[in-house]
Design a protein around this motif. Sequence first.
Motif, mmCIF file in Angstrom:
data_model
loop_
_atom_site.group_PDB
_atom_site.id
_atom_site.type_symbol
_atom_site.label_atom_id
_atom_site.label_comp_id
_atom_site.label_asym_id
_atom_site.label_seq_id
_atom_site.Cartn_x
_atom_site.Cartn_y
_atom_site.Cartn_z
ATOM 1 N N CYS A 56 -17.253 28.525 47.656
ATOM 2 C CA CYS A 56 -17.565 29.952 47.724
ATOM 3 C C CYS A 56 -16.337 30.733 48.174
ATOM 4 O O CYS A 56 -15.701 30.374 49.173
ATOM 5 N N ALA A 60 -19.135 35.491 48.743
ATOM 6 C CA ALA A 60 -20.094 34.773 47.892
ATOM 7 C C ALA A 60 -20.806 33.671 48.667
ATOM 8 O O ALA A 60 -20.193 32.957 49.467
ATOM 9 N N THR A 61 -22.105 33.518 48.392
ATOM 10 C CA THR A 61 -22.880 32.450 49.030
ATOM 11 C C THR A 61 -23.588 31.568 48.006
ATOM 12 O O THR A 61 -24.410 30.729 48.378
ATOM 13 N N HIS A 63 -23.034 29.194 44.187
ATOM 14 C CA HIS A 63 -22.183 28.613 43.152
ATOM 15 C C HIS A 63 -22.773 29.028 41.807
ATOM 16 O O HIS A 63 -23.979 28.914 41.597
ATOM 17 N N ASP A 128 -26.873 38.665 47.895
ATOM 18 C CA ASP A 128 -25.754 37.759 48.168
ATOM 19 C C ASP A 128 -24.956 38.399 49.303
ATOM 20 O O ASP A 128 -25.546 39.058 50.162
ATOM 21 N N ASN A 178 -29.487 29.732 49.070
ATOM 22 C CA ASN A 178 -28.101 29.805 48.603
ATOM 23 C C ASN A 178 -27.349 28.501 48.843
ATOM 24 O O ASN A 178 -27.908 27.524 49.356
#
Length: 231
Positions: A56, A60-61, A63, A128, A178
Motif C-alpha cells: 500500500c 491506500a489501504t 490492494h 479508503d 481492507n
Amino acid sequence: DSYTTTGLGSPAIYSTADITVKNATLTSTLSEGVCIEGMNSITLENCDLSASNTDCNGNATFHDTIMIYQSMSGDADSGTSSFTMTGGSLTSLSGHMFHVTNTHAVITLSGVNLVNEGSDVLLSVCDDGWNGASNIAELVADAQQLKGTLLVGDNSTLTLTLKNNSAFEGTVSGQIENAKGATVSTETGTVNVVLDSTSTWTLTADTYVTSFEGDAANVIGNGFTLYVNNR
C-alpha cells in the motif's frame, strides 16, 4: 509496445488527464496497474494489462489493479472519472480488480478477457484513506462477461448495467475488510441493477439490491434468491 513498472506508487498508467492507449502490453509488478485521479479518464483499446499490487502506497489501504479515486491534493479537479476498456485482457494478480473511493467513477468494459487471480472481488466501492467526496461507481458491461463479488460499502453507491449479451456471475456484499485487516463496512450500500433483455445475471449467493430494472427471468437463481428493496 510494452511498458513495465516495478516501483511502489508507480502504476503503468497514472492519469490526471485524458489518456488513450492502444495495442500495448502494460505490466506493474508492485503497484496498481492503473490509477485515475479525479475528473480524468483512461481508454484502453486491445491492450493486455496485468498488475500485482502487493504493497500500500500513501493513504491506500487496499490492494487493487485499477484504482479510481480523488486525493483532494489539488492535482486533479473533482468530478466524474472514466475507465473504458475494449478488447484485450485485464489480469489482476493481487487484491481487487477495480477499486473506487472518494469519487464518481464510470467503468465501461466491452469484450475484455478478465482474469482475477488475486481474489474473487471484481470491484469494491467504499471508504479508503481519502475523504471529502462520495464513493459512487457505475459499472457498464457491454458485450462483456463478468465474474466475482461486487463490494459496496454502507455509505457507497453502485449502479451495474448489463447490455448487449453481457453476463454476470456473482453477488453483491457490504462485508468489506481492507488489506490491513480493518473492517471498512458490514452493510451493503445502495445498489441499482439494470439488465437488458439480452443479458443475464447468475447468482452465487443470496443477494440484496436497492433497485432492479429488467426481466426477472434473466436472473438465474442457481439455488439463491435476489432480494430487491428488502422484498
